[in-house]
Design a protein around this motif. Structure first.
Motif, PDB file in Angstrom:
ATOM      1  N   PHE B  33      52.190  18.988  41.344  1.00  0.00           N
ATOM      2  CA  PHE B  33      52.674  19.979  42.303  1.00  0.00           C
ATOM      3  C   PHE B  33      52.157  21.359  41.936  1.00  0.00           C
ATOM      4  O   PHE B  33      51.983  21.679  40.764  1.00  0.00           O
ATOM      5  N   TYR B  35      53.620  25.240  42.702  1.00  0.00           N
ATOM      6  CA  TYR B  35      54.655  26.114  43.241  1.00  0.00           C
ATOM      7  C   TYR B  35      54.239  27.564  43.007  1.00  0.00           C
ATOM      8  O   TYR B  35      53.523  27.877  42.075  1.00  0.00           O
ATOM      9  N   GLN B  37      56.310  31.292  42.435  1.00  0.00           N
ATOM     10  CA  GLN B  37      57.622  31.839  42.131  1.00  0.00           C
ATOM     11  C   GLN B  37      57.601  33.331  42.384  1.00  0.00           C
ATOM     12  O   GLN B  37      56.805  34.057  41.784  1.00  0.00           O
ATOM     13  N   GLY B  40      63.675  36.582  43.811  1.00  0.00           N
ATOM     14  CA  GLY B  40      64.590  36.450  44.928  1.00  0.00           C
ATOM     15  C   GLY B  40      64.302  35.290  45.850  1.00  0.00           C
ATOM     16  O   GLY B  40      65.111  34.979  46.736  1.00  0.00           O
ATOM     17  N   LEU B  41      63.166  34.637  45.645  1.00  0.00           N
ATOM     18  CA  LEU B  41      62.796  33.527  46.533  1.00  0.00           C
ATOM     19  C   LEU B  41      62.783  32.184  45.813  1.00  0.00           C
ATOM     20  O   LEU B  41      62.608  31.141  46.455  1.00  0.00           O
ATOM     21  N   GLY B  42      62.931  32.185  44.535  1.00  0.00           N
ATOM     22  CA  GLY B  42      62.895  30.924  43.797  1.00  0.00           C
ATOM     23  C   GLY B  42      61.504  30.341  43.773  1.00  0.00           C
ATOM     24  O   GLY B  42      60.496  31.059  43.811  1.00  0.00           O
ATOM     25  N   LEU B  43      61.437  29.025  43.711  1.00  0.00           N
ATOM     26  CA  LEU B  43      60.157  28.333  43.701  1.00  0.00           C
ATOM     27  C   LEU B  43      59.887  27.745  45.076  1.00  0.00           C
ATOM     28  O   LEU B  43      60.751  27.096  45.665  1.00  0.00           O
ATOM     29  N   ASP B  59      55.527  23.783  51.640  1.00  0.00           N
ATOM     30  CA  ASP B  59      56.149  24.713  52.581  1.00  0.00           C
ATOM     31  C   ASP B  59      55.299  25.932  52.913  1.00  0.00           C
ATOM     32  O   ASP B  59      55.432  26.511  53.983  1.00  0.00           O
ATOM     33  N   LEU B  90      53.190  28.079  39.293  1.00  0.00           N
ATOM     34  CA  LEU B  90      53.668  27.059  38.376  1.00  0.00           C
ATOM     35  C   LEU B  90      53.159  25.694  38.800  1.00  0.00           C
ATOM     36  O   LEU B  90      53.289  25.300  39.959  1.00  0.00           O
TER      37      LEU B  90
END
Lengths: 116, 115
Positions: B33, B35, B37, B40-43, B59, B90
């Motif tokens: 995967f 991602y 980061q 305030g939005l996370g992963l 997404d 990440l």
């Protein structure tokens, strides 16, 4: 829709205090998994726990404990007698089945500062 | 122990450059995967791969592409870097598992700054 909410952006405590990190989730799946990850300053997220939707038993691992309540769609994480090494960003995540692949939905994270 | 290695910890690039972020895992995991980061939005999932040469959009795939020519390596490509792609990236891997809810193993991340 799948969603994870961690309403606490940042928490500061003094060493040896207990602290609870909140996690609320939304899902339409009947089978799902919940996770907590810890991200220390080094950057690498580290797995802490996985809980499936059919197991509501609370879990304790040393100073860490988790409270899963389906009735309130919450999966809260408590650190007892916090230590400076607990300072990190903690992420709650939800995994729902999508075909043959598990897609993770992460909360925005809670930064925990433990002061000596 | 599983090790997921990302080639760079910090990277500074210019707008319009083509950027390659490399990730290697040593535990024969099927799934990999990428991602990003952001505070305030996370992963947020950019792309994932469940097998060699297989990829699926996550997404937020716009502006990114990926390559998985070997099982252990998953590359993220920014075709023409833009300032809004400044972020922490990440990489993660996992076993396919019987119930497809295996935990993720993460690399240490690449902090990319696009100037």
């Amino acid at each position: 829709a799948q969603k994870v909410t961690q309403a606490q952006t940042e928490i500061s405590v003094v060493e040896k205090e207990d602290v609870t990190l909140d996690c609320v989730y939304e899902t339409r799946d009947t089978t799902y998994y919940l996770f907590w990850y810890k991200q220390p300053p080094s950057g690498e997220l580290v797995f802490l726990i996985r809980r499936n939707s059919f197991d509501e038993q609370n879990e304790i691992s040393g100073r860490y404990s988790w409270n899963f309540q389906k009735s309130t769609s919450s999966f809260n994480f408590t650190i007892t007698a916090s230590q400076v090494v607990d300072s990190a960003v903690y992420f709650c995540a939800l995994s729902g089945a999508l075909y043959n692949f598990n897609k993770f939905y992460f909360g925005s994270g809670t930064k925990l500062n433990v002061k000596p | 122990d599983v090790k997921v290695t990302q080639s760079s910890r910090y990277l500074v690039k210019r707008t319009g450059e083509k950027v390659f972020l490399e990730c290697v895992q040593d535990m024969d995991h099927e799934n990999m995967f990428w991602y990003r980061q952001d505070p305030g939005l996370g992963l947020r999932l950019i792309y994932f791969s469940y097998d060699v040469k297989m990829k699926e959009k996550g997404d937020i795939p716009e502006g990114y592409s990926v390559s998985r020519e070997k099982k252990e390596r998953f590359s993220l490509i920014l075709e023409s870097a833009s300032t809004n792609q400044t972020s922490m990236y990440l990489c993660a891997s996992s076993l396919r598992g019987d119930y497809n809810h295996e935990k993720l193993f993460f690399g240490s991340g690449t902090q990319l700054s696009v100037l």
